[in-house]
Design a protein around this motif. Structure first.
Motif, PDB file in Angstrom:
ATOM      1  N   UNK A   5     -41.452 -29.178  26.462  1.00  0.00           N
ATOM      2  CA  UNK A   5     -40.058 -28.760  25.971  1.00  0.00           C
ATOM      3  C   UNK A   5     -40.454 -27.974  24.707  1.00  0.00           C
ATOM      4  N   UNK A   6     -39.556 -26.798  24.771  1.00  0.00           N
ATOM      5  CA  UNK A   6     -39.595 -25.915  23.636  1.00  0.00           C
ATOM      6  C   UNK A   6     -38.335 -26.351  22.891  1.00  0.00           C
ATOM      7  N   UNK A   7     -38.631 -25.704  21.699  1.00  0.00           N
ATOM      8  CA  UNK A   7     -37.435 -25.433  20.542  1.00  0.00           C
ATOM      9  C   UNK A   7     -37.735 -24.437  19.567  1.00  0.00           C
ATOM     10  N   UNK A   8     -36.667 -23.897  18.858  1.00  0.00           N
ATOM     11  CA  UNK A   8     -37.182 -23.169  17.760  1.00  0.00           C
ATOM     12  C   UNK A   8     -36.520 -21.603  17.660  1.00  0.00           C
ATOM     13  N   UNK A   9     -36.070 -21.269  18.788  1.00  0.00           N
ATOM     14  CA  UNK A   9     -35.805 -19.820  19.010  1.00  0.00           C
ATOM     15  C   UNK A   9     -34.330 -19.621  18.222  1.00  0.00           C
ATOM     16  N   UNK A  10     -33.866 -18.455  18.331  1.00  0.00           N
ATOM     17  CA  UNK A  10     -32.792 -18.278  17.405  1.00  0.00           C
ATOM     18  C   UNK A  10     -32.493 -16.797  17.326  1.00  0.00           C
ATOM     19  N   UNK A  11     -31.409 -16.419  16.235  1.00  0.00           N
ATOM     20  CA  UNK A  11     -31.135 -15.139  15.788  1.00  0.00           C
ATOM     21  C   UNK A  11     -31.888 -14.896  14.538  1.00  0.00           C
ATOM     22  N   UNK A  12     -32.507 -13.767  14.440  1.00  0.00           N
ATOM     23  CA  UNK A  12     -33.307 -13.621  13.103  1.00  0.00           C
ATOM     24  C   UNK A  12     -33.364 -12.111  12.666  1.00  0.00           C
ATOM     25  N   UNK A  13     -33.052 -11.855  11.392  1.00  0.00           N
ATOM     26  CA  UNK A  13     -32.952 -10.333  11.121  1.00  0.00           C
ATOM     27  C   UNK A  13     -34.387  -9.666  11.171  1.00  0.00           C
ATOM     28  N   UNK A  14     -34.535  -8.424  11.327  1.00  0.00           N
ATOM     29  CA  UNK A  14     -35.766  -7.698  11.358  1.00  0.00           C
ATOM     30  C   UNK A  14     -36.597  -7.921   9.977  1.00  0.00           C
ATOM     31  N   UNK A  15     -37.723  -8.316  10.093  1.00  0.00           N
ATOM     32  CA  UNK A  15     -38.652  -8.598   9.108  1.00  0.00           C
ATOM     33  C   UNK A  15     -38.758 -10.023   8.735  1.00  0.00           C
ATOM     34  N   UNK A  16     -37.970 -10.808   9.487  1.00  0.00           N
ATOM     35  CA  UNK A  16     -37.660 -12.403   9.360  1.00  0.00           C
ATOM     36  C   UNK A  16     -39.011 -13.261  10.065  1.00  0.00           C
ATOM     37  N   UNK A  90     -39.268  -7.535  19.763  1.00  0.00           N
ATOM     38  CA  UNK A  90     -39.693  -8.946  19.997  1.00  0.00           C
ATOM     39  C   UNK A  90     -38.611  -9.514  20.752  1.00  0.00           C
ATOM     40  N   UNK A  91     -37.529  -9.272  20.741  1.00  0.00           N
ATOM     41  CA  UNK A  91     -36.388  -9.896  21.526  1.00  0.00           C
ATOM     42  C   UNK A  91     -36.640 -10.324  22.937  1.00  0.00           C
ATOM     43  N   UNK A  92     -36.609 -11.372  23.074  1.00  0.00           N
ATOM     44  CA  UNK A  92     -36.844 -11.854  24.604  1.00  0.00           C
ATOM     45  C   UNK A  92     -36.922 -13.312  24.653  1.00  0.00           C
ATOM     46  N   UNK A  93     -36.932 -13.855  25.987  1.00  0.00           N
ATOM     47  CA  UNK A  93     -37.057 -15.253  26.157  1.00  0.00           C
ATOM     48  C   UNK A  93     -38.368 -15.638  26.299  1.00  0.00           C
ATOM     49  N   UNK A  94     -38.838 -16.585  25.251  1.00  0.00           N
ATOM     50  CA  UNK A  94     -40.181 -17.002  25.113  1.00  0.00           C
ATOM     51  C   UNK A  94     -40.613 -18.451  25.993  1.00  0.00           C
ATOM     52  N   UNK A  95     -41.811 -18.463  26.387  1.00  0.00           N
ATOM     53  CA  UNK A  95     -42.377 -19.649  27.212  1.00  0.00           C
ATOM     54  C   UNK A  95     -43.409 -19.925  26.817  1.00  0.00           C
ATOM     55  N   UNK A  96     -43.626 -21.190  26.729  1.00  0.00           N
ATOM     56  CA  UNK A  96     -44.862 -21.859  26.290  1.00  0.00           C
ATOM     57  C   UNK A  96     -45.519 -22.370  27.857  1.00  0.00           C
ATOM     58  N   UNK A  97     -46.902 -22.233  27.802  1.00  0.00           N
ATOM     59  CA  UNK A  97     -47.625 -22.438  28.876  1.00  0.00           C
ATOM     60  C   UNK A  97     -48.699 -23.377  28.726  1.00  0.00           C
ATOM     61  N   UNK A 115     -45.059 -24.916  32.524  1.00  0.00           N
ATOM     62  CA  UNK A 115     -44.045 -24.033  31.821  1.00  0.00           C
ATOM     63  C   UNK A 115     -43.026 -24.761  30.886  1.00  0.00           C
ATOM     64  N   UNK A 116     -42.828 -24.123  29.774  1.00  0.00           N
ATOM     65  CA  UNK A 116     -41.605 -24.542  28.960  1.00  0.00           C
ATOM     66  C   UNK A 116     -40.311 -24.132  29.905  1.00  0.00           C
ATOM     67  N   UNK A 117     -39.188 -24.587  29.235  1.00  0.00           N
ATOM     68  CA  UNK A 117     -38.102 -24.017  29.763  1.00  0.00           C
ATOM     69  C   UNK A 117     -37.412 -22.778  29.216  1.00  0.00           C
ATOM     70  N   UNK A 118     -38.218 -22.088  28.266  1.00  0.00           N
ATOM     71  CA  UNK A 118     -37.848 -20.809  27.689  1.00  0.00           C
ATOM     72  C   UNK A 118     -36.875 -21.045  26.471  1.00  0.00           C
ATOM     73  N   UNK A 119     -37.082 -20.332  25.558  1.00  0.00           N
ATOM     74  CA  UNK A 119     -36.102 -20.329  24.618  1.00  0.00           C
ATOM     75  C   UNK A 119     -35.623 -18.992  23.843  1.00  0.00           C
ATOM     76  N   UNK A 120     -34.576 -18.511  23.805  1.00  0.00           N
ATOM     77  CA  UNK A 120     -34.329 -17.207  23.289  1.00  0.00           C
ATOM     78  C   UNK A 120     -34.513 -16.793  22.168  1.00  0.00           C
ATOM     79  N   UNK A 121     -35.131 -15.628  21.623  1.00  0.00           N
ATOM     80  CA  UNK A 121     -35.451 -15.047  20.393  1.00  0.00           C
ATOM     81  C   UNK A 121     -34.931 -13.686  20.183  1.00  0.00           C
TER      82      UNK A 121
END
Length: 125
Positions: A5-16, A90-97, A115-121
């Motif tokens: 189970x993943x968490x932590x994705x979101x919208x972040x400004x360049x350099x963040x 780096x914008x993508x859906x990120x999956x842990x494995x 696989x994790x469910x994916x989180x959007x960055x």
């Protein structure tokens, strides 16, 4: 139920920075190699970073070397991906494995067990 189970994705400004978390449930992460993949719109899922079950070997895609760090905390049955100096690409859906072999979590997707469910960055340009 065996899952990641993943968490932590979101919208972040360049350099963040962002930190993704992935908690294993129903199994012990200690015995598995772990990794992170990402999939951008219209592109194949690609390996970003991976780590052996012992934690002694880590690998990073050239595009993220020096900016991303993979971490495992066996006491918490959790893996993390610390992402610094984020870029729009780096914008993508990120999956842990997790899987029995490092080669799987480093890129051979058919060798991944969980696989994790994916989180959007999202990093806007």
């Amino acid at each position: 139920q065996l899952q990641l189970v993943e968490s932590g994705g979101g919208l972040v400004q360049p350099g963040g920075s962002l930190r993704l978390s992935c908690v294993a449930s129903g199994f012990t992460l200690d015995y598995y190699a772990i990794g992170w993949f990402r999939q951008a719109p219209g592109k194949e899922r690609e390996g970003v970073s991976c780590m052996s079950s012992s934690g002694s070997i880590t690998n990073y895609a050239d595009s993220v070397k020096g900016r991303f760090t993979i971490v495992r905390d066996n006491a918490k049955n959790t893996m993390y991906l610390q992402m610094n100096s984020l870029k729009p690409e780096d914008t993508a859906v990120y999956f842990c494995a997790a899987g029995p072999l490092r080669v799987g979590v480093c890129g051979k997707r058919d060798l991944v067990d969980y696989w994790g469910q994916g989180t959007q960055v999202t990093v806007p340009s």
